[in-house]
Design an enzyme around this catalytic site. Sequence first.
Site, PDB file in Angstrom:
ATOM      1  N   CYS A 211       0.836  -1.207   0.000  1.00 33.21           N
ATOM      2  CA  CYS A 211       0.000   0.000   0.000  1.00 33.21           C
ATOM      3  C   CYS A 211       0.875   1.263   0.000  1.00 33.21           C
ATOM      4  O   CYS A 211       1.492   1.560  -1.010  1.00 33.21           O
ATOM      5  CB  CYS A 211      -0.971  -0.040   1.187  1.00 33.21           C
TER       6      CYS A 211
ATOM      7  N   HIS B 275      -3.473  -5.611   1.253  1.00 31.51           N
ATOM      8  CA  HIS B 275      -2.761  -5.823   2.526  1.00 31.51           C
ATOM      9  C   HIS B 275      -2.720  -7.313   2.890  1.00 31.51           C
ATOM     10  O   HIS B 275      -3.636  -7.803   3.563  1.00 31.51           O
ATOM     11  CB  HIS B 275      -3.453  -5.050   3.652  1.00 31.51           C
TER      12      HIS B 275
ATOM     13  N   GLU C  79      -0.983  -8.713   5.169  1.00 31.30           N
ATOM     14  CA  GLU C  79      -0.888  -8.880   6.627  1.00 31.30           C
ATOM     15  C   GLU C  79      -2.259  -8.814   7.308  1.00 31.30           C
ATOM     16  O   GLU C  79      -2.407  -9.223   8.449  1.00 31.30           O
ATOM     17  CB  GLU C  79       0.063  -7.818   7.213  1.00 31.30           C
TER      18      GLU C  79
END
Length: 219
Positions: free
Chosen positions: A89, A197, A199
């Site tokens: 990002c 994302h 994660e």
Amino acid sequence: MAKPRVGVVRFPGTNCDRDVFEAIGQSGAEPVWLWHADLFDARNFAALVLPGGFSYGDYLRSGALAARAVAMQSVREAAKHGVPILGICNGFQILCESGLLPGALTRNRGLRFIDSWVGLKKTGGKTPFGSSMARGDTLRIPIAHADGRFVADEATVASLQDRDQVWLKYSENPNGSIADIAGITNAEGNVAGLMPHPERAYHDWMGGSDGRKLLEIWK
């Protein structure tokens, strides 16, 4: 046996650093904090990750000021020596602003912040991130951005496609990115960036665990 050390670079305004730090730790590596104002020795790291957020408050352009931070001198040195580098990002925006990746990330089509889960397809095979996946494999990972529309001139996009540098594409383009591009790599394949994302999709309780496929490169 010592775990591979992975540097997590923090800038003022980075806000996904803790999530990335925990995911790296659970992926089998040893995460290490790196500060934007400090140089570091790239030879001490098996990989680097630039997390998401709003570095320097997105002042001027997203990632523009972070790209000029002291630590980026070491990131450039790491890239030159083939260290795997992942920008997520805002980290992707920083890598583009620093010239380590081509193109730019601009305001989303529709000028709205988008926070949702998206489908992705792996199209490129150069980066070690997600190397356990085959071309054509799909993922479901969240996005959260206002400046996620990837743009580049026609020649650059053609070059990215010809040189196998288009890493990930959106199944349904959420932000107007040219050619549905969600992630790219440099020509050598060791520097990669994506807007979604991984994660935030590391455990089923998060809503899905497909992010593991991109981050678990040490198992």
